[in-house]
Design a protein around this motif. Structure first.
Motif, PDB file in Angstrom:
ATOM      1  N   ARG A  48     -99.473  16.163 -72.466  1.00 43.23           N
ATOM      2  CA  ARG A  48    -100.370  16.517 -71.368  1.00 43.23           C
ATOM      3  C   ARG A  48    -101.608  17.254 -71.859  1.00 43.23           C
ATOM      4  NH1 ARG A  48     -98.979  16.307 -65.925  1.00 43.23           N
ATOM      5  NH2 ARG A  48    -101.215  16.511 -65.815  1.00 43.23           N
ATOM      6  N   HIS A  49    -101.439  18.036 -72.916  1.00 40.47           N
ATOM      7  CA  HIS A  49    -102.556  18.823 -73.432  1.00 40.47           C
ATOM      8  C   HIS A  49    -103.558  17.968 -74.210  1.00 40.47           C
ATOM      9  CE1 HIS A  49    -104.655  22.407 -74.692  1.00 40.47           C
ATOM     10  NE2 HIS A  49    -104.561  22.034 -75.960  1.00 40.47           N
ATOM     11  N   ASN A  50    -103.087  16.942 -74.889  1.00 40.80           N
ATOM     12  CA  ASN A  50    -103.934  16.191 -75.808  1.00 40.80           C
ATOM     13  C   ASN A  50    -104.060  14.699 -75.514  1.00 40.80           C
ATOM     14  OD1 ASN A  50    -104.434  18.447 -77.561  1.00 40.80           O
ATOM     15  ND2 ASN A  50    -102.332  18.242 -78.256  1.00 40.80           N
ATOM     16  N   ALA A  51    -103.535  14.233 -74.391  1.00 38.49           N
ATOM     17  CA  ALA A  51    -103.535  12.789 -74.162  1.00 38.49           C
ATOM     18  C   ALA A  51    -103.598  12.460 -72.678  1.00 38.49           C
ATOM     19  CB  ALA A  51    -102.262  12.180 -74.765  1.00 38.49           C
ATOM     20  N   LEU A  52    -103.955  11.239 -72.417  1.00 40.36           N
ATOM     21  CA  LEU A  52    -103.850  10.673 -71.076  1.00 40.36           C
ATOM     22  C   LEU A  52    -102.483  10.016 -71.019  1.00 40.36           C
ATOM     23  CD1 LEU A  52    -105.267   9.700 -68.384  1.00 40.36           C
ATOM     24  CD2 LEU A  52    -105.700   7.571 -69.642  1.00 40.36           C
ATOM     25  N   THR A  53    -101.631  10.429 -70.107  1.00 43.67           N
ATOM     26  CA  THR A  53    -100.287   9.862 -70.033  1.00 43.67           C
ATOM     27  C   THR A  53    -100.223   8.802 -68.930  1.00 43.67           C
ATOM     28  OG1 THR A  53     -99.528  11.615 -68.559  1.00 43.67           O
ATOM     29  CG2 THR A  53     -99.177  11.950 -70.901  1.00 43.67           C
ATOM     30  N   VAL A  54     -99.661   7.665 -69.289  1.00 48.21           N
ATOM     31  CA  VAL A  54     -99.553   6.539 -68.365  1.00 48.21           C
ATOM     32  C   VAL A  54     -98.081   6.194 -68.212  1.00 48.21           C
ATOM     33  CG1 VAL A  54    -100.205   4.139 -67.935  1.00 48.21           C
ATOM     34  CG2 VAL A  54    -101.789   5.658 -69.153  1.00 48.21           C
ATOM     35  N   PHE A  55     -97.611   6.209 -66.984  1.00 50.71           N
ATOM     36  CA  PHE A  55     -96.237   5.832 -66.671  1.00 50.71           C
ATOM     37  C   PHE A  55     -96.265   4.391 -66.186  1.00 50.71           C
ATOM     38  CE2 PHE A  55     -92.861   6.300 -63.113  1.00 50.71           C
ATOM     39  CZ  PHE A  55     -91.910   5.656 -63.870  1.00 50.71           C
ATOM     40  N   ILE A  56     -95.717   3.494 -66.992  1.00 50.81           N
ATOM     41  CA  ILE A  56     -95.649   2.086 -66.649  1.00 50.81           C
ATOM     42  C   ILE A  56     -94.203   1.798 -66.260  1.00 50.81           C
ATOM     43  CG2 ILE A  56     -95.992  -0.273 -67.467  1.00 50.81           C
ATOM     44  CD1 ILE A  56     -97.842   0.991 -69.649  1.00 50.81           C
ATOM     45  N   PHE A  57     -94.004   1.407 -65.004  1.00 50.89           N
ATOM     46  CA  PHE A  57     -92.630   1.196 -64.565  1.00 50.89           C
ATOM     47  C   PHE A  57     -92.462  -0.202 -63.987  1.00 50.89           C
ATOM     48  CE2 PHE A  57     -94.599   2.450 -60.610  1.00 50.89           C
ATOM     49  CZ  PHE A  57     -93.926   1.718 -59.647  1.00 50.89           C
ATOM     50  N   ALA A  58     -91.223  -0.586 -63.869  1.00 49.99           N
ATOM     51  CA  ALA A  58     -90.859  -1.835 -63.212  1.00 49.99           C
ATOM     52  C   ALA A  58     -89.572  -1.579 -62.448  1.00 49.99           C
ATOM     53  CB  ALA A  58     -90.672  -2.955 -64.232  1.00 49.99           C
ATOM     54  N   ASP A  59     -89.331  -2.410 -61.461  1.00 53.24           N
ATOM     55  CA  ASP A  59     -88.107  -2.318 -60.682  1.00 53.24           C
ATOM     56  C   ASP A  59     -86.905  -2.417 -61.623  1.00 53.24           C
ATOM     57  OD1 ASP A  59     -86.733  -2.627 -57.925  1.00 53.24           O
ATOM     58  OD2 ASP A  59     -85.919  -4.268 -59.153  1.00 53.24           O
ATOM     59  N   PRO A  60     -85.888  -1.568 -61.442  1.00 57.75           N
ATOM     60  CA  PRO A  60     -84.719  -1.620 -62.328  1.00 57.75           C
ATOM     61  C   PRO A  60     -84.082  -3.000 -62.458  1.00 57.75           C
ATOM     62  CG  PRO A  60     -84.644   0.376 -61.033  1.00 57.75           C
ATOM     63  CD  PRO A  60     -85.792  -0.448 -60.493  1.00 57.75           C
ATOM     64  N   ALA A  61     -84.056  -3.780 -61.399  1.00 63.43           N
ATOM     65  CA  ALA A  61     -83.477  -5.126 -61.483  1.00 63.43           C
ATOM     66  C   ALA A  61     -84.312  -6.013 -62.402  1.00 63.43           C
ATOM     67  CB  ALA A  61     -83.365  -5.751 -60.092  1.00 63.43           C
ATOM     68  N   ALA A  62     -85.640  -5.882 -62.328  1.00 68.26           N
ATOM     69  CA  ALA A  62     -86.518  -6.663 -63.215  1.00 68.26           C
ATOM     70  C   ALA A  62     -86.321  -6.232 -64.662  1.00 68.26           C
ATOM     71  CB  ALA A  62     -87.979  -6.491 -62.801  1.00 68.26           C
ATOM     72  N   LEU A  63     -86.181  -4.944 -64.891  1.00 67.71           N
ATOM     73  CA  LEU A  63     -85.951  -4.449 -66.252  1.00 67.71           C
ATOM     74  C   LEU A  63     -84.619  -4.973 -66.802  1.00 67.71           C
ATOM     75  CD1 LEU A  63     -87.134  -0.752 -65.966  1.00 67.71           C
ATOM     76  CD2 LEU A  63     -88.328  -2.657 -67.067  1.00 67.71           C
ATOM     77  N   ALA A  64     -83.594  -4.950 -65.974  1.00 66.09           N
ATOM     78  CA  ALA A  64     -82.286  -5.441 -66.418  1.00 66.09           C
ATOM     79  C   ALA A  64     -82.367  -6.922 -66.779  1.00 66.09           C
ATOM     80  CB  ALA A  64     -81.236  -5.206 -65.333  1.00 66.09           C
ATOM     81  N   ALA A  65     -83.093  -7.698 -65.989  1.00 71.11           N
ATOM     82  CA  ALA A  65     -83.247  -9.131 -66.287  1.00 71.11           C
ATOM     83  C   ALA A  65     -83.961  -9.319 -67.620  1.00 71.11           C
ATOM     84  CB  ALA A  65     -84.020  -9.821 -65.162  1.00 71.11           C
ATOM     85  N   ARG A  66     -84.974  -8.477 -67.895  1.00 71.78           N
ATOM     86  CA  ARG A  66     -85.694  -8.575 -69.166  1.00 71.78           C
ATOM     87  C   ARG A  66     -84.786  -8.199 -70.333  1.00 71.78           C
ATOM     88  NH1 ARG A  66     -91.164  -5.461 -67.190  1.00 71.78           N
ATOM     89  NH2 ARG A  66     -91.609  -6.879 -65.451  1.00 71.78           N
ATOM     90  N   ASN A  76     -95.395  -2.366 -63.081  1.00 70.03           N
ATOM     91  CA  ASN A  76     -95.477  -3.592 -63.868  1.00 70.03           C
ATOM     92  C   ASN A  76     -94.266  -4.494 -63.620  1.00 70.03           C
ATOM     93  OD1 ASN A  76     -96.815  -5.278 -65.726  1.00 70.03           O
ATOM     94  ND2 ASN A  76     -95.406  -4.631 -67.331  1.00 70.03           N
ATOM     95  N   THR A  77     -93.739  -4.460 -62.406  1.00 74.58           N
ATOM     96  CA  THR A  77     -92.594  -5.302 -62.070  1.00 74.58           C
ATOM     97  C   THR A  77     -92.936  -6.773 -62.275  1.00 74.58           C
ATOM     98  OG1 THR A  77     -91.736  -3.656 -60.533  1.00 74.58           O
ATOM     99  CG2 THR A  77     -90.963  -5.921 -60.237  1.00 74.58           C
ATOM    100  N   SER A  78     -94.160  -7.152 -61.939  1.00 81.56           N
ATOM    101  CA  SER A  78     -94.571  -8.554 -62.085  1.00 81.56           C
ATOM    102  C   SER A  78     -94.776  -8.952 -63.538  1.00 81.56           C
ATOM    103  CB  SER A  78     -95.886  -8.789 -61.333  1.00 81.56           C
ATOM    104  OG  SER A  78     -96.949  -8.131 -62.010  1.00 81.56           O
ATOM    105  N   GLY A  79     -95.019  -7.973 -64.402  1.00 76.79           N
ATOM    106  CA  GLY A  79     -95.311  -8.268 -65.796  1.00 76.79           C
ATOM    107  C   GLY A  79     -96.774  -8.574 -66.042  1.00 76.79           C
ATOM    108  N   LYS A  80     -97.618  -8.488 -64.997  1.00 74.89           N
ATOM    109  CA  LYS A  80     -99.031  -8.846 -65.130  1.00 74.89           C
ATOM    110  C   LYS A  80     -99.986  -7.681 -64.875  1.00 74.89           C
ATOM    111  CE  LYS A  80     -98.049 -13.547 -63.931  1.00 74.89           C
ATOM    112  NZ  LYS A  80     -98.267 -14.679 -63.090  1.00 74.89           N
ATOM    113  N   VAL A  81     -99.508  -6.592 -64.360  1.00 79.35           N
ATOM    114  CA  VAL A  81    -100.380  -5.477 -63.992  1.00 79.35           C
ATOM    115  C   VAL A  81    -101.041  -4.839 -65.202  1.00 79.35           C
ATOM    116  CG1 VAL A  81    -100.391  -3.174 -62.962  1.00 79.35           C
ATOM    117  CG2 VAL A  81     -99.114  -5.014 -61.890  1.00 79.35           C
TER     118      VAL A  81
END
Length: 113
Positions: A41-59, A100-105
């Motif tokens: 937080r002090h030295n960077a821009l933090t980006v939280f990239i998430f996807a629906d748990p079901a989509a993650l499990a499929a991946r 990023n549930t779609s994988g395209k965001v």
């Protein structure tokens, strides 16, 4: 986690990236250590990239070379458990949040940065 913290503090230090910007993809557990997040937080821009748990499990299950998260456990149940445990922390520390549930965001948003 201790090694992760040492690496995180070293890599994120201002001296380490003063000459050029860096993109650092951390493991999902980095958020569990408040010191890691203090450095980020002090030295960077933090980006939280998430996807629906079901989509993650499929991946996870689609990848042939990907090791199981925990052998013998249902990947979707484990991902849902981790999601419930860590989501509030990810949201607390994120400067930017992308679904990023779609994988395209990601591609669209990287063009804007």
């Amino acid at each position: 986690r201790e090694v992760e913290q040492k690496i995180c503090s070293k890599v994120i230090s201002k001296e380490a990236h003063a000459s050029r910007p860096l993109v650092i993809a951390t493991g999902g557990g980095v958020v569990l250590d408040p010191m890691n997040m203090k450095h980020l937080r002090h030295n960077a821009l933090t980006v939280f990239i998430f996807a629906d748990p079901a989509a993650l499990a499929a991946r996870v299950m689609k990848g042939k070379d990907r090791p199981p998260l925990r052998p013998g456990q249902n990947p979707e149940e484990e991902i849902r458990h981790l999601w419930q445990e860590r989501r509030p922390l990810y949201l607390r520390y994120a400067d930017v949040v992308w679904d990023n549930t779609s994988g395209k965001v990601i591609e669209k948003n990287l063009e804007r940065m």
